[in-house]
Design an enzyme around this catalytic site. Structure first.
Site, PDB file in Angstrom:
ATOM      1  N   CYS A  50      -2.306   9.457   2.163  1.00 57.08           N
ATOM      2  CA  CYS A  50      -1.972   8.739   0.923  1.00 57.08           C
ATOM      3  C   CYS A  50      -3.042   8.973  -0.122  1.00 57.08           C
ATOM      4  CB  CYS A  50      -1.783   7.251   1.196  1.00 57.08           C
ATOM      5  SG  CYS A  50      -3.165   6.493   2.048  1.00 57.08           S
TER       6      CYS A  50
ATOM      7  N   GLU B 267       0.885  -1.173   0.000  1.00 57.32           N
ATOM      8  CA  GLU B 267       0.000   0.000   0.000  1.00 57.32           C
ATOM      9  C   GLU B 267       0.915   1.212   0.000  1.00 57.32           C
ATOM     10  OE1 GLU B 267      -3.161   0.061  -0.251  1.00 57.32           O
ATOM     11  OE2 GLU B 267      -3.761  -1.979   0.255  1.00 57.32           O
TER      12      GLU B 267
HETATM   13  P1  NDP Z   1       8.200   4.802   4.722  1.00 56.27           P
HETATM   14  O1  NDP Z   1       8.237   4.075   3.431  1.00 56.27           O
HETATM   15  O2  NDP Z   1       9.313   5.695   5.059  1.00 56.27           O
HETATM   16  O3  NDP Z   1       8.068   3.781   5.957  1.00 56.27           O
HETATM   17  C1  NDP Z   1       7.014   2.850   6.053  1.00 56.27           C
HETATM   18  C2  NDP Z   1       7.391   1.795   7.076  1.00 56.27           C
HETATM   19  O4  NDP Z   1       8.469   0.995   6.597  1.00 56.27           O
HETATM   20  C3  NDP Z   1       7.883   2.364   8.416  1.00 56.27           C
HETATM   21  O5  NDP Z   1       7.429   1.545   9.468  1.00 56.27           O
HETATM   22  C4  NDP Z   1       9.378   2.263   8.261  1.00 56.27           C
HETATM   23  O6  NDP Z   1      10.050   2.242   9.490  1.00 56.27           O
HETATM   24  C5  NDP Z   1       9.513   0.941   7.563  1.00 56.27           C
HETATM   25  N1  NDP Z   1      10.787   0.711   6.879  1.00 56.27           N
HETATM   26  C6  NDP Z   1      11.706   1.621   6.480  1.00 56.27           C
HETATM   27  N2  NDP Z   1      12.731   0.999   5.852  1.00 56.27           N
HETATM   28  C7  NDP Z   1      12.466  -0.324   5.871  1.00 56.27           C
HETATM   29  C8  NDP Z   1      13.127  -1.484   5.371  1.00 56.27           C
HETATM   30  N3  NDP Z   1      14.279  -1.404   4.719  1.00 56.27           N
HETATM   31  N4  NDP Z   1      12.561  -2.692   5.569  1.00 56.27           N
HETATM   32  C9  NDP Z   1      11.372  -2.799   6.199  1.00 56.27           C
HETATM   33  N5  NDP Z   1      10.685  -1.737   6.694  1.00 56.27           N
HETATM   34  C10 NDP Z   1      11.224  -0.516   6.528  1.00 56.27           C
HETATM   35  O7  NDP Z   1       6.799   5.552   4.718  1.00 56.27           O
HETATM   36  P2  NDP Z   1       6.275   6.640   5.749  1.00 56.27           P
HETATM   37  O8  NDP Z   1       6.202   6.046   7.106  1.00 56.27           O
HETATM   38  O9  NDP Z   1       7.031   7.887   5.521  1.00 56.27           O
HETATM   39  O10 NDP Z   1       4.768   6.824   5.248  1.00 56.27           O
HETATM   40  C11 NDP Z   1       4.408   7.719   4.268  1.00 56.27           C
HETATM   41  C12 NDP Z   1       4.106   7.009   2.953  1.00 56.27           C
HETATM   42  O11 NDP Z   1       3.101   6.038   3.179  1.00 56.27           O
HETATM   43  C13 NDP Z   1       3.564   7.923   1.885  1.00 56.27           C
HETATM   44  O12 NDP Z   1       4.158   7.630   0.636  1.00 56.27           O
HETATM   45  C14 NDP Z   1       2.083   7.562   1.871  1.00 56.27           C
HETATM   46  O13 NDP Z   1       1.461   7.876   0.646  1.00 56.27           O
HETATM   47  C15 NDP Z   1       2.123   6.119   2.157  1.00 56.27           C
HETATM   48  N6  NDP Z   1       0.846   5.646   2.672  1.00 56.27           N
HETATM   49  C16 NDP Z   1       0.099   4.796   1.910  1.00 56.27           C
HETATM   50  C17 NDP Z   1      -1.136   4.372   2.350  1.00 56.27           C
HETATM   51  C18 NDP Z   1      -1.932   3.389   1.550  1.00 56.27           C
HETATM   52  O14 NDP Z   1      -2.801   2.753   2.140  1.00 56.27           O
HETATM   53  N7  NDP Z   1      -1.698   3.207   0.267  1.00 56.27           N
HETATM   54  C19 NDP Z   1      -1.695   4.830   3.627  1.00 56.27           C
HETATM   55  C20 NDP Z   1      -0.821   5.683   4.367  1.00 56.27           C
HETATM   56  C21 NDP Z   1       0.403   6.072   3.887  1.00 56.27           C
HETATM   57  P3  NDP Z   1      10.682   3.627  10.065  1.00 56.27           P
HETATM   58  O15 NDP Z   1       9.557   4.604  10.147  1.00 56.27           O
HETATM   59  O16 NDP Z   1      11.144   3.191  11.393  1.00 56.27           O
HETATM   60  O17 NDP Z   1      11.745   4.033   9.096  1.00 56.27           O
END
Ligand code: NDP
Length: 490
Positions: free
Chosen positions: A269, A235
């Site tokens: 999002c 997502e």
């Molecule tokens: P990120 O991609 O930065 O992070 C998402 C999650 O992945 C966090 O828990 C993060 O941990 C974790 N993560 C980071 N690196 C890794 C890795 N190498 N392996 C596994 N997990 C990892 O997204 P954001 O948190 O900044 O969220 C914003 C984004 O989410 C936007 O693009 C938004 O559009 C999207 N989004 C999509 C939705 C949907 O349903 N389609 C709904 C809500 C948001 P950590 O934070 O600790 O780095």
């Protein structure tokens, strides 16, 4: 051994809210091990047992709504009212998933077809085992709960890794679960930075990863999942379009457009980022939009930018948009870190970064189009395809536009309304990802279909799957198939 920790901060004030462990590969490994045992127990409870406990958990979350909303407010900076709304949505999904899992996933007979008249065919959807959920910070309850509730209702155990910006709410959601399910850790939260999520994605005992976050991180998670052929729901982000047709209710459209673009400081999002308005109503719509936007302020109507690094992207997009387009409201000065006031820019070229890339801020670009068809073509010319909006009074025309929009969800004469309908699946196409949460599809996403065909009696003279089969049996089959399927239908 000392455990390393990290702090979660209130983005509006910088105040420390909590300290959480950066869980190591070993800690994640142990959590997944516990989840495996819990999953087997949870599966044995059956649909009725899980339904009862999940509805109880829903009641516990509902009774803690104010406390949880306050925690979300602290960790993300969003107003308590918006955090409460987010919780209400999550509760609605939890309720729907718990109530509908038995019907959607339970064992049922399906037709065995003409050639299988002697068979009883049954289908059911069985749990996968342990599901890893990796969540973002922007809707730290609603978004991961779209995976957690549906995975649990489908009979899986969940290990949840919340964003490092919102660990406290993730921990609290799992803590409250133990009030309803004290026997086994069916729902656990592991905290840490990105690498903790990577440990989860690489664990071969995790049978599916439900990831919500940016497209770039989804690719990294998918590469980790590939090591064990672990399937994944992705997502990801969006660049959602909002189309205003000639017969639209312009007051309602402007009101919805601003909410969709500015609420949660645009960190949604499925938020509105691109607006396409047909020429016939462009001027009155823009008047309506500007008048309403003039009274909306960051820090009053919506909160700060939660992730400090995002401010650079927002600033870059504002600079890009105002350099080539015409600012209707705001500009670079609108960025007063950590807050950003509303920015509206028109006539920005479609190939600009501010029109193509996800901004994730309270900004919109607006473009005049010849007609709704041109608006649709521009809306669809995006690498993303998450959601979108259509405003048009003629319901038939509105539905045509909505169906032709290249996105997973479209709201008509409302904004983001699909997110509150639990029966509707949620997810995108293209760079917005794949797989679905919510609804019956969201339940099935966390299962494996199990198909069984049971022979009830032998068909005389039709033992086709045997080396004793004679040519006359095949001849009979060909005659039957020709009778059933050989005629051209007009
Ligand atoms: P990120 O991609 O930065 O992070 C998402 C999650 O992945 C966090 O828990 C993060 O941990 C974790 N993560 C980071 N690196 C890794 C890795 N190498 N392996 C596994 N997990 C990892 O997204 P954001 O948190 O900044 O969220 C914003 C984004 O989410 C936007 O693009 C938004 O559009 C999207 N989004 C999509 C939705 C949907 O349903 N389609 C709904 C809500 C948001 P950590 O934070 O600790 O780095």
């Amino acid at each position: 051994m000392t455990t390393l920790t990290f702090e979660s901060l209130n983005p509006a004030t910088g105040q420390v809210i909590g300290s959480h462990p950066k869980q190591s590969a070993q800690a994640v490994h142990e959590a997944v091990g516990r989840a495996e045992t819990a999953a087997a127990w949870w599966d044995r409870l059956g649909h009725a047992g899980r339904r009862r406990r999940l509805l109880d958990y829903k009641a516990v979350v509902t009774r803690h709504l104010r406390e949880l909303a306050e925690l979300v407010h602290q960790e993300t900076g969003k107003p308590v009212a918006d955090a409460s709304l987010e919780l209400v949505l999550a509760i609605t999904h939890l309720d729907w998933a718990a109530r509908n899992a038995p019907k959607v996933l339970g064992r049922r007979r399906v037709s065995s077809g003409m050639l299988g008249v002697n068979l009883a065919a049954t289908l059911e959807y069985l749990p996968l085992g342990v599901v890893g959920v990796i969540g973002p910070w922007n809707y730290p309850v609603f978004t991961p709960m779209g995976s957690i509730a549906y995975a649990l209702a489908a009979g899986n155990a969940v290990v949840f890794k919340p964003s490092e910006l919102t660990p406290g709410i993730g921990v609290r959601l799992a803590e409250l679960f133990t009030e309803s399910v004290p026997e086994h850790p069916v729902f656990q939260t592991v905290t840490g930075l990105g690498e903790t999520g990577a440990f989860l994605a690489r664990d071969p005992r995790v049978k599916k990863i439900a990831f919500t976050g940016s497209t770039a991180t989804a690719k990294r998670v998918m590469a980790a999942c590939a090591e064990n052929l672990t399937p994944m729901v992705a997502e990801c982000g969006g660049k959602d379009a909002f189309i205003v047709d000639a017969d639209a209710d312009l007051k309602a459209a402007a009101d919805a457009c601003l909410w969709g673009a500015l609420s949660n400081a645009g960190q949604t999002c499925v938020g509105v980022e691109r607006v396409y308005v047909v020429d016939a109503v462009y001027a009155p719509f823009m008047r309506e939009l500007s008048e309403r936007a003039a009274s909306i302020r960051a820090g009053e109507h919506y909160g700060p930018i939660t992730m400090p690094g995002q401010l650079d992207i927002i600033r870059r997009h504002i600079d890009d948009a105002t350099a080539s387009g015409k600012a209707i409201m705001g500009g670079t000065d609108s960025v007063r870190a950590p807050f950003v006031d509303p920015v509206i820019v028109e006539d920005v070229p479609e190939d600009s970064p501010s029109v193509r890339e996800e901004t994730f801020g309270p900004t919109i670009t607006v473009r005049r189009t010849r007609d709704a068809q041109e608006a649709l073509e521009l809306a669809n010319a995006s690498a993303y395809g998450l959601a979108g909006t259509v405003f048009a009074r003629d319901a038939r025309r509105a539905m045509e536009l909505a169906r032709a929009m290249r996105s997973g969800m479209t709201a008509v004469n409302s904004v983001i309304s699909f997110a509150g309908v639990p029966a509707l699946p949620f997810g995108g196409v293209g760079d917005s990802g794949f797989g679905r949460i919510h609804g019956a599809d969201g339940l099935r996403e966390f299962t494996r279909p199990k198909a069984i065909s049971r022979q009830r009696f032998a068909l005389p003279g039709m033992n086709l799957t045997s080396f004793t089969r004679g040519p006359e049996e095949l001849e009979r089959l060909i005659k039957l198939v020709t009778f059933l399927h050989g005629r051209r239908k007009r």
